[in-house]
Scaffold this motif. Structure first.
Motif, PDB file in Angstrom:
ATOM      1  N   PRO A   1       5.942  -1.162  27.020  1.00 42.00           N
ATOM      2  CA  PRO A   1       5.926  -2.283  26.077  1.00 42.00           C
ATOM      3  C   PRO A   1       4.493  -2.692  25.787  1.00 42.00           C
ATOM      4  O   PRO A   1       3.597  -2.489  26.589  1.00 42.00           O
ATOM      5  CB  PRO A   1       6.677  -3.386  26.825  1.00 42.00           C
ATOM      6  N   VAL A   2       4.283  -3.269  24.620  1.00 42.31           N
ATOM      7  CA  VAL A   2       2.958  -3.770  24.269  1.00 42.31           C
ATOM      8  C   VAL A   2       2.982  -5.286  24.372  1.00 42.31           C
ATOM      9  O   VAL A   2       3.930  -5.938  23.946  1.00 42.31           O
ATOM     10  CB  VAL A   2       2.526  -3.332  22.868  1.00 42.31           C
ATOM     11  N   MET A   3       1.945  -5.822  24.980  1.00 41.32           N
ATOM     12  CA  MET A   3       1.829  -7.263  25.147  1.00 41.32           C
ATOM     13  C   MET A   3       0.409  -7.673  24.774  1.00 41.32           C
ATOM     14  O   MET A   3      -0.533  -7.305  25.463  1.00 41.32           O
ATOM     15  CB  MET A   3       2.137  -7.657  26.592  1.00 41.32           C
ATOM     16  N   PHE A   4       0.256  -8.403  23.700  1.00 43.16           N
ATOM     17  CA  PHE A   4      -1.055  -8.856  23.245  1.00 43.16           C
ATOM     18  C   PHE A   4      -1.139 -10.371  23.318  1.00 43.16           C
ATOM     19  O   PHE A   4      -0.225 -11.070  22.881  1.00 43.16           O
ATOM     20  CB  PHE A   4      -1.315  -8.449  21.784  1.00 43.16           C
TER      21      PHE A   4
ATOM     22  N   HIS B   1       5.384 -13.723  18.299  1.00 43.00           N
ATOM     23  CA  HIS B   1       6.546 -12.839  18.178  1.00 43.00           C
ATOM     24  C   HIS B   1       6.849 -12.299  19.567  1.00 43.00           C
ATOM     25  O   HIS B   1       6.146 -11.423  20.070  1.00 43.00           O
ATOM     26  CB  HIS B   1       6.261 -11.696  17.207  1.00 43.00           C
ATOM     27  N   ILE B   2       7.861 -12.827  20.190  1.00 40.86           N
ATOM     28  CA  ILE B   2       8.200 -12.469  21.565  1.00 40.86           C
ATOM     29  C   ILE B   2       9.565 -11.804  21.596  1.00 40.86           C
ATOM     30  O   ILE B   2      10.592 -12.454  21.377  1.00 40.86           O
ATOM     31  CB  ILE B   2       8.211 -13.710  22.490  1.00 40.86           C
ATOM     32  N   ASP B   3       9.590 -10.513  21.847  1.00 43.87           N
ATOM     33  CA  ASP B   3      10.850  -9.789  21.975  1.00 43.87           C
ATOM     34  C   ASP B   3      11.426 -10.094  23.352  1.00 43.87           C
ATOM     35  O   ASP B   3      10.797  -9.810  24.372  1.00 43.87           O
ATOM     36  CB  ASP B   3      10.598  -8.287  21.828  1.00 43.87           C
ATOM     37  N   PRO B   4      12.625 -10.664  23.421  1.00 44.70           N
ATOM     38  CA  PRO B   4      13.200 -11.029  24.727  1.00 44.70           C
ATOM     39  C   PRO B   4      13.467  -9.834  25.637  1.00 44.70           C
ATOM     40  O   PRO B   4      13.659  -9.996  26.838  1.00 44.70           O
ATOM     41  CB  PRO B   4      14.505 -11.743  24.353  1.00 44.70           C
ATOM     42  N   ASN B   5      13.472  -8.622  25.077  1.00 44.95           N
ATOM     43  CA  ASN B   5      13.708  -7.430  25.893  1.00 44.95           C
ATOM     44  C   ASN B   5      12.458  -6.961  26.640  1.00 44.95           C
ATOM     45  O   ASN B   5      12.541  -6.099  27.501  1.00 44.95           O
ATOM     46  CB  ASN B   5      14.210  -6.285  25.017  1.00 44.95           C
ATOM     47  N   VAL B   6      11.306  -7.519  26.294  1.00 44.33           N
ATOM     48  CA  VAL B   6      10.067  -7.122  26.965  1.00 44.33           C
ATOM     49  C   VAL B   6       9.982  -7.819  28.315  1.00 44.33           C
ATOM     50  O   VAL B   6      10.080  -9.035  28.401  1.00 44.33           O
ATOM     51  CB  VAL B   6       8.836  -7.483  26.114  1.00 44.33           C
ATOM     52  N   LYS B   7       9.820  -7.045  29.354  1.00 43.81           N
ATOM     53  CA  LYS B   7       9.676  -7.566  30.704  1.00 43.81           C
ATOM     54  C   LYS B   7       8.266  -7.291  31.210  1.00 43.81           C
ATOM     55  O   LYS B   7       7.715  -6.223  30.956  1.00 43.81           O
ATOM     56  CB  LYS B   7      10.700  -6.926  31.655  1.00 43.81           C
TER      57      LYS B   7
END
Length: 241
Positions: free
Chosen positions: A53-56, A224-230
């Motif tokens: 996952p990408v997290m910025f 923009h926060i995808d709830p599937n990103v852990k």
């Protein structure tokens, strides 16, 4: 940087989506404001299928957007030219939309629902095309590009990346968001230009992205926060071999 190395991996098949995220100049101005106030807060989290996952944070996203704007600004786009994105909903798409908008370049966003006619019409005034190799099944994206621009088959060297297309005379650059090297294409990360002497892009010249497709277009907003990103799990010291 680790962010630069990560960029080519970010765009993988995300599964079926019923919308395409379009980043407007409003999101670009919001990024600047939030980066000034909350640089270390999460701005963008997106999950990809089969990739990390990408997290910025706002600071990291702003850095990527500026690097894209600086890089594409070096390629002598004219007012008549456009950037065509034929991609998944992914981090590269957001960075490219916001970066090109910041540089005052017209952007056309196509997704898997776009028809051949829509693609051909979009490429009429394109100077650069960015594609996701896996957007269509069995790398159908690449097959279609080779049909329309057969000249790319003769391009293999990294420095031999300027396209001369008979069908699309203005098209000069094709980039892909995948892992592999393809004839006539460079990776997405090659566009990014990190520099301390940044261009002073005027907000008055920010452009709006044009969606070209047949799905529902949704305006991209921050955060923009995808709830599937852990968040990645860090092993305890005694668990590390």
């Amino acid at each position: 940087s680790s962010l630069t190395r990560a960029m080519p991996r970010l765009c993988r098949l995300l599964g079926s989506r019923s919308m395409a995220f379009v980043a407007s100049s409003r999101a670009l101005k919001d990024l600047a404001k939030r980066n000034a106030e909350f640089p270390h807060m999460d701005a963008l989290k997106m999950v990809t299928d089969g990739a990390d996952p990408v997290m910025f944070t706002y600071k990291e996203l702003d850095k990527q957007v500026n690097a894209f704007a600086e890089g594409i600004n070096e390629l002598a786009f004219k007012p008549r030219h456009s950037l065509v994105l034929w991609v998944h909903d992914c981090a590269e798409s957001i960075v490219a939309q916001m970066g090109a908008s910041k540089a005052g370049i017209r952007v056309k966003l196509l997704d898997a629902s776009a028809t051949d006619e829509q693609l051909i019409k979009s490429l009429d005034d394109a100077r650069m095309l960015i594609v996701s190799p896996t957007l269509l099944p069995e790398e159908g994206t690449l097959t279609k590009i080779e049909e329309l621009i057969p000249e790319i088959k003769r391009k293999y060297r990294v420095n031999d990346n300027i396209i001369a297309s008979a069908m699309f005379p203005g098209l000069r650059f094709i980039h892909n968001t995948g892992f592999e090297r393809y004839p006539g294409m460079l990776k997405f990360s090659h566009i990014l230009l990190y520099t301390k002497r940044m261009t002073d892009f005027s907000e008055e010249k920010f452009t709006e992205v044009q969606y070209v497709g047949n799905e529902e277009a949704k305006e991209f907003s921050l955060p923009h926060i995808d709830p599937n990103v852990k968040m990645p799990v860090t092993a305890d010291a005694e668990d590390v071999c």
